[in-house]
Design an enzyme around this catalytic site. Structure first.
Site, PDB file in Angstrom:
ATOM      1  CD  GLU A   1       6.714 124.760  49.412  1.00 46.16           C
ATOM      2  OE1 GLU A   1       6.120 125.874  49.778  1.00 46.16           O
ATOM      3  OE2 GLU A   1       7.802 124.563  49.137  1.00 46.16           O
TER       4      GLU A   1
ATOM      5  CB  SER B   1       9.433 116.334  56.925  1.00 42.34           C
ATOM      6  OG  SER B   1       8.648 116.905  56.584  1.00 42.34           O
ATOM      7  CG  HIS B   2      10.070 120.897  52.425  1.00 44.58           C
ATOM      8  ND1 HIS B   2      11.276 121.823  52.193  1.00 44.58           N
ATOM      9  CD2 HIS B   2       9.062 121.061  51.335  1.00 44.58           C
ATOM     10  CE1 HIS B   2      10.992 122.942  51.021  1.00 44.58           C
ATOM     11  NE2 HIS B   2       9.017 123.184  51.208  1.00 44.58           N
ATOM     12  CB  VAL B   3       5.549 119.379  55.046  1.00 40.01           C
ATOM     13  CG1 VAL B   3       5.941 117.977  55.870  1.00 40.01           C
ATOM     14  CG2 VAL B   3       4.093 119.651  54.907  1.00 40.01           C
TER      15      VAL B   3
END
EC number: 2.7.13.3
Length: 1464
Positions: A1050, A1068-1070
């Site tokens: 996060e 990607s998530h970030v």
């Protein structure tokens, strides 16, 4: 011949009867004035010129200095107007423009000149040309090209004319004798027109005179030199054997042609060796002739000159110049009246003659090229399954049953309230002896206990300095003691009180005087003395050892019991190398039992020894043969472990590299004998040599190799003591260390001049004897041990015979001879090839039992080390090298590393990648730099992974053992780092750093990759890992510079920008979180820019992203405040979740999906069914809807779980975030209600999906566990803090579970139908990985293949980057349970990716070989797959009417979409 020098001489031939006075090379790139040149045009020079190599016979006529002109020294672009050429043709080019072409045939050598002159032509003319060889029709492109020449579409060469007045001129030099003619056109760039010869090519035939006699004999040494010069001119290419032979014969033909044209053998020899006496003018008569000075004397003098110059690496032409200069020096001596005999005695004394012969052999002109064998690098892969370190530690922590004395010690320690300063347990006869030292109220209390059965008396004293024996004061003597001369004796008494369970003999001594530092003692049993392995026992009173134990920690991550054993025995080990090696040999069995961590402990201990962190010798004399025998025993055991435990081979190699080879008694004994012979033969029996002799006799060590080398260097420098100390100090030996030996060396060497030759000879031989024992990994010693040698005995001195290792490969000895002869070469490419070839040939022998295996291992270690030192020496060679050469060096070093380490699959696939990149570059593939950059990134990841493995394995043992043994803290801090630096990994990393900026520039990648282009202002904060600060809340706007970003983290509150050198995927998530949160996010590839940003920590920066760059500048508080106000104004309203209720069904099919039952993920996939093109597959789906988790939790069978969760939820609400992990664990205890199982089975079977329970109860349990893991992921840290960050009520978050059959994918992809980095909605951006998509969206290192595709041209995808991810995930046919929360439906909140999707079966991690992946190697296949992915994305975007974030897979070429959602 030096081209630059040769062409300067050629320039002189084009002038009139003038010549430049100075003889130096002329390098300015300007063209001379035309006055001299024009005179040449008008009339043929009366000057007779005869070109002979680099010299020109001319009649000098001086010209005034102001009229001298500097001509360009470029090898090929030369001014040409000599009309004396043999062939001349004129062409009219229209108007008053004429072209004249003159061909000058070779007068010597194999060079033809073709001169072009265009009169009255345009200012910008180019020769568009190629060569035609005999019997060929197509153009070939010669390697010899004028400056400014460019290759045109790989079909022709294009060379600019040089403007000279109204003329344009150009010269070609043609060396290839196979070329029959030159064909060309002229391109007029100023008028953009082609000038042709009646519509066709111009053609000029070269003149080749016929040889008068076909069987002209040429001496072979001249053919060799000519062959070498041809090879050098052609760029030192790596010829195959057949081409090498062809080139050799071509060289012979050139010389035969020269003889046929009238040149004598003497002329040719003079040209090739630059000794043509006719090249001197009459004004400079040549006094030296070859017959005056014999060759051997000239060679000896040249060697002396070379040594005095610092042994530079001369090119062949410079070597010959030096030889002639040496000859000239000697001739001058003869002219002074010195005779040849006197010269010979002066020059060839000592070892000079031998050295000259060796040096000349190494510097010969023979063409020494190697054609490496074709090998599939896959054969290098080592994959071993060793027990994970954690599991090994658990086994080690299960202690064996405690001995009586250890149990007693444990109970006694619990009784003692005072701090314990020291604790030791010694092995004594058939029992043990405990010594505990405690401090209380200024008194030292010593408690001793033993489990020996017979009566024991303590014979003891006290020390004010360690080891000293002083009689104890009578006031402290325990009852029953008696005082002797320098000691006291006190009997032990049976311990029968204190409530201890173990009955032992014990004794307490209380010492009140605080000046004593320790207690020496021995035990007496009747008439028998009991010692500590032959020495006195000693226990210190200092608290240092106890503090060291505290600093060492609990030994977690180590083979603690083994390290404790080593620490206990160190006092014995430090007596001598014999003791240390024997103790190490005794511990090999324990290390084997402890596994990887056990051998790591031995390595750490031996490394401390090798780096002089431990005492080598203390109060003990030992014969050299006893040391070599102990070494022999240890290395034999290591050799056996290497064979029987292949999974530990890498660590065992490293242990052996710290230990000398050792040998049978005669090898060690010769150290003792040979020094006596040296002293006797050279009359040096006193002083330093006698002191060294005493040390050698009583405790020889690896220091003796350094001392011997220092003496040799001292003698060679004409007895310069500064050189002696320089060699010692550079190798870690100081004056203090020499004085610290038990047999100290106080004196400096002091020899006479007449001793020089004999000492150099004898010490040179002695060095081999020392290295045979102490330097197993020394290259020369290792080669000698494998190839065999014999040293004769002399008088009392024993002889030594080492037989060759049997079964060595054919040609292997030649490889080793070459390596020895060229080991100091400055140009290292050929040396590296031979070293690697030798290691490849050796490798099969290392993988099978052999009674001489350790000799082969030491040889391999030595070859490995030589590669590293050669590469480091070759850095200068790469300063101006092209990227292909750097890539080739990288491939060689990477191959060397792969040959040295275990679990090297990733490294081997990197190696295959570099070879593919080289092939792409050589084949003209435009993507070569882009692909090479991906291989470079992957190689860096592999090196980082290896370094992390070393640190995890070795650093805990180094810190634990080092703290106990008192090793310097700085040595502990850098322990693992130094281990890495000692191998090829450091050299490889350096080469990668050289190549990276070159590739980025070639591939137009820039210094940045912009992932989230948002302008930002904030304070710079530097952190190691984003993970470590993801839950922080920054009060001020913060620009984070994070060294590590994995992709799953996060972004913390208050962060406005994130800069990293790491390479998370754009999708990607970030990355998604950064774009959604309007946080600037970019990868910085330039280490200098990154360092500058890190140096600005604490300052306020303004970041302004462009499409390919970030412009940053420092700003003040006012600008920061205005930016912060703007951000606050743009902050969106608070998001709200609506709690979902159980709808009455445990499972539903896709046609029942509604917003009240499931999240957007499930609804979207159901919506696509039947609407997307038939070329796009949609997997069948069912779901466990919202509320099912809560329903299951409330079921009677889960009452206990519900109560436990209630307690944990309260704990969490009070701010104890450790409860998150406990909640997840508790959720996994849920049991499935029968109705859930029934409904889910019906829905899955009704939809055509396989029911896990049909394969047995265990399979259903696996499925049920996967479902619970999805529910539990609601409480993972990342998701929990994400909802808190946007003030969502976490209790209202509901989790449905989407159930899909897994497609066993070849590739997985993620599509964003609007380019997320640029915001361009006209192009699709996508990323593709091998296997399942978890490596794309999860925290897996490396980059995916990325591409863009314009929506108006879906057939033309453009690759932006090739993949560098080392791992792919693959799975058998199975079921996946996907999270589908109501948090994913909220506009402005990226809930996707926060929660887990869990397959029923575990994925298999596979190391990817991209060199065999058709997506990389097959351009047509890649274009088809990427176009189909883009089409699927475009179709889905059109279906929804808005940008989409799409996940899918490719199986057998077919596209499947597994989910889609609005692109945030």
């Amino acid at each position: 011949m030096s081209n630059s020098l040769g062409n300067n001489l050629l320039y002189q031939g084009f002038l009139t009867s003038t010549v430049l006075e100075h003889k130096s090379r002329i390098s300015p790139p300007c063209v001379g004035g035309n006055s001299l040149f024009q005179q040449q045009v008008i009339s043929k020079s009366p000057l007779s010129t005869e070109f002979r190599g680099n010299r020109l016979k001319v009649q000098k006529k001086k010209i005034p200095m102001e009229k001298k002109r500097a001509f360009s020294s470029s090898p090929h672009a030369v001014l040409t107007t000599d009309t004396s050429s043999e062939l001349a043709e004129k062409f009219s080019l229209g108007g008053n423009i004429e072209l004249q072409v003159d061909v000058r045939p070779p007068t010597s050598g194999d060079v033809s000149f073709v001169d072009f002159q265009v009169t009255n032509g345009s200012d910008k003319l180019f020769l568009h040309w190629g060569a035609v060889k005999f019997g060929k029709e197509t153009w070939s492109l010669p390697n010899d090209r004028p400056d400014g020449t460019k290759v045109y579409k790989n079909k022709a060469l294009r060379t600019p004319f040089v403007k000279s007045g109204s003329n344009s001129i150009l010269r070609l030099e043609i060396r290839d004798t196979a070329i029959e003619a030159i064909e060309f056109l002229i391109y007029d760039e100023a008028h953009d027109k082609w000038i042709k010869n009646n519509g066709g090519n111009f053609r000029v035939k070269l003149s080749r005179k016929e040889i008068r006699g076909p069987d002209v004999s040429v001496p072979e040494e001249l053919v060799q030199i000519q062959s070498y010069l041809r090879w050098e001119r052609k760029g030192k290419q790596n010829y195959p054997p057949e081409k090498e032979k062809e080139e050799y014969e071509a060289a012979r033909t050139v010389l035969q042609e020269e003889i046929a044209r009238g040149a004598s053998i003497q002329d040719i020899r003079a040209r090739l060796t630059k000794t043509n006496d006719k090249s001197q003018s009459k004004e400079e008569p040549l006094h030296v002739t070859k017959s005056d000075i014999p060759d051997d004397l000239a060679q000896a003098q040249a060697y002396i000159r070379w040594e005095k110059a610092g042994k530079p690496n001369y090119p062949p032409e410079k070597q010959i110049e030096e030889l002639e200069e040496a000859r000239r020096e000697l001739q001058l001596e003869l002219e002074k009246g010195i005779t040849l005999d006197e010269l010979r005695k002066t020059i060839t004394k000592g070892e000079i003659k031998t050295k000259v012969e060796k040096h000349l052999k190494r510097s010969s002109f023979a063409v020494e090229r190697i054609q490496r064998k074709k090998r599939d690098f896959g054969h290098l892969i080592n994959k071993y399954t060793s027990s994970p370190a954690v599991q090994v530690q658990k086994v080690l922590e299960e202690p064996p049953a405690l001995s009586k004395i250890k149990l007693y010690a444990k109970e006694k320690e619990e009784q003692i309230d005072d701090p314990i300063l020291n604790k030791k347990i010694f092995k004594v006869d058939d029992g043990e002896l405990l010594v505990l030292v405690a401090k209380s109220s200024g008194k030292t209390k010593v408690h001793l206990a033993t489990d020996l059965n017979q009566p024991i008396t303590l014979h003891w004293a006290l020390s004010k300095s360690p080891g000293e024996w002083m009689v104890p004061p009578s006031s402290i003597l325990p009852p029953g003691s008696i005082i002797l001369d320098k000691a006291a004796e006190t009997p032990f008494s049976a311990s029968s009180s204190d409530g201890l369970t173990s009955k032992v003999q014990s004794l307490d001594i209380v010492i009140e005087d605080g000046n004593f530092v320790g207690m020496p003692f021995v035990l007496l049993s009747g008439e028998k003395w009991i010692k500590n392995q032959g020495s006195d026992f000693y226990v210190g009173f200092s608290a240092a050892s106890k503090l060291a134990l505290k600093a060492a920690g609990d030994g977690s991550g180590t083979a603690k019991s083994l390290l404790d054993k080593i620490a206990d025995m160190e006092s014995e080990a430090q007596k001598s190398f014999m003791h240390r090696f024997n103790i190490a040999a005794d511990l090999i069995e324990d290390a084997t039992s402890a596994g990887e961590l056990g051998f790591a402990g031995i390595l750490v201990w031996m490394r401390f020894m090798a780096t002089r962190q431990l005492i080598w010798n203390k109060n003990y004399n030992v014969k050299p043969r006893e040391i070599s025998k102990a070494q022999d025993r240890l290395t034999d055991l290591l050799q056996n472990a290497f064979t029987s435990h292949p999974q530990y081979r890498e660590i065992l190699r490293m242990i052996m590299s710290t230990v000398g080879r050792g040998g049978e008694g005669d090898v060690g004994q010769r150290i003792r004998d040979e020094i006596l012979v040296i002293q006797r033969n050279n009359d040096c029996k006193g002083g330093m040599m006698q002191e060294w002799h005493q040390k050698l006799h009583n405790n020889t060590s690896p220091d003796d190799v350094v001392i011997c080398q220092a003496l040799i260097d001292y003698i060679k420098s004409d007895f310069d003591l500064g050189v002696y100390w320089k060699t010692l100090n550079e190798n870690g030996i100081t004056k203090e260390r020499l004085l610290s030996y038990d047999r100290a060396i106080h004196s400096e060497p002091n020899f006479r001049g007449d001793q020089k030759g004999g000492l150099l000879r004898d010490l040179g031989h002695y060095m081999r004897t020392l290295k045979a024992v102490h330097s197993g990994a020394d290259l020369e010693s290792a080669i000698a041990n494998c190839m065999g040698y014999k040293t004769e005995g002399e008088g009392f001195m024993v002889g030594v015979q080492i037989n060759p290792v049997s079964g060595l490969p054919s040609g292997f000895q030649d490889l080793l001879h070459f390596v020895l002869d060229h080991v100091e070469d400055k140009n290292v490419e050929t040396l590296l090839e031979r070293l690697l070839e030798a290691r490849e040939e050796l490798r099969p022998l290392l993988l099978k039992p052999n009674n001489r295996l350790k000799d082969l291992l030491f040889l391999d270690i030595a070859l490995d080390s030589t590669v590293r030192t050669a590469v480091e020496r070759g850095y200068e060679e790469l300063n101006n090298a092209n990227p292909e050469k750097i890539m080739y060096f990288i491939s060689l070093v990477l191959e060397n590393l792969a040959l040295s380490v275990d679990d090297n699959e990733d490294l081997v696939y990197c190696l295959k990648g570099w070879n593919q990149a080289l092939s792409m570059s050589n084949g003209g593939d435009n993507h070569w730099a882009l692909f090479a950059k991906a291989v470079l990134d992957r190689t860096r990841l592999a090196l980082a992974s290896k370094a992390e493995w070393y640190h995890h394995l070795l650093q805990p043992s180094a810190e634990y053992l080092g703290s106990i043994l008192g090793v310097d803290q700085w040595a502990l801090n850098i322990f693992t780092e130094e281990i890495i630096r000692a191998g090829s990994a450091a050299s490889l990393s350096s080469l990668l750093n050289r190549l990276d900026p070159v590739l980025r520039k070639t591939a137009n990648l820039g210094s940045w990759q912009i992932i989230s282009p948002v302008e930002a202002v904030g304070y710079v904060v530097v952190v190691d890992e984003l993970l470590s600060v993801q839950n922080e809340i920054y009060e001020k706007p913060t620009i984070l510079v994070a060294k590590s970003v994995k992709g799953e983290e996060e972004i913390p509150d208050g962060a406005v920008a994130l800069i990293t050198p790491d390479m998370p995927d754009v999708l990607s998530h970030v990355s998604v979180r950064a774009r959604n949160g309007k946080v600037c996010f970019a990868t910085c590839f330039d280490p200098n820019i990154l360092a500058d940003l890190q140096a600005k920590e604490g300052r306020i920066l303004l970041l302004k992203p462009t499409p390919s760059d970030i412009i940053y500048s420092e700003v003040n508080e006012i600008e920061l405040q205005s930016s912060s106000n703007l951000v606050e104004a743009e902050t969106s309203a608070t998001l709200r979740l609506v709690k979902k209720q159980f709808g009455g069904c445990y499972a539903i099919s896709a046609d029942e999906f509604t917003s009240e039952m499931v999240g957007a993920k499930s609804r979207n996939i159901a919506y696509l069914k039947g609407k997307v093109p038939s070329s796009v597959g949609i997997p069948t789906s069912v779901a466990l809807p919202f509320g099912v988790f809560e329903k299951v939790l409330s079921d009677d069978i889960n009452q206990g779980v519900a109560k436990e969760l209630q307690i944990l939820m309260k704990k969490l609400s009070e701010g104890d975030f450790s409860a998150l992990g406990e909640i997840r664990t508790t959720v996994l205890d849920l049991s499935a209600p029968a109705q859930l199982v029934k409904e889910l089975k019906e829905k899955m079977q009704g939809s055509g999906m396989p029911w896990p329970g049909d394969e047995g109860p265990k399979r259903w349990e696996q499925a049920w566990m996967a479902i619970k893991k999805v529910w539990a992921s609601k409480w993972n840290e990342r998701a929990y803090f994400s909802t808190r960050k946007v003030k969502l009520d976490h209790d209202y978050l509901c989790m449905a579970v989407l159930v899909q059959e897994i497609i066993n994918a070849d590739y997985a992809f993620v599509i964003h139908t609007t380019n997320p980095s640029s915001g361009d909605d006209s192009e699709i951006y996508a990323e593709v990985v091998r296997g399942l998509g978890e490596t794309l969206v999860g925290a897996y290192p490396g980059r995916a293949l990325s591409f863009i595709c314009k929506k108006k041209d879906l057939n033309s995808p453009q690759v932006l980057g090739y993949p560098s991810k080392p791992i792919g995930l693959f799975i058998k046919r199975s079921i996946i349970f996907r999270s589908d929360s109501n948090g994913e439906d909220l506009e402005g909140y990226a809930g996707a990716g926060l929660y887990d999707s869990v397959p029923m079966d575990e994925e298999e991690k596979v190391v990817i070989d991209y060199s065999s992946d058709p997506l990389i190697t097959d351009g047509n296949f890649r274009q088809t797959i990427l176009s189909n992915i883009a089409r699927a994305g475009h179709a889905i975007e059109e279906l929804y009417g808005s940008p989409q974030d799409i996940e899918g897979v490719v199986r057998d070429g077919k596209i499947y979409v597994v989910q889609t959602r609005p692109q945030m």
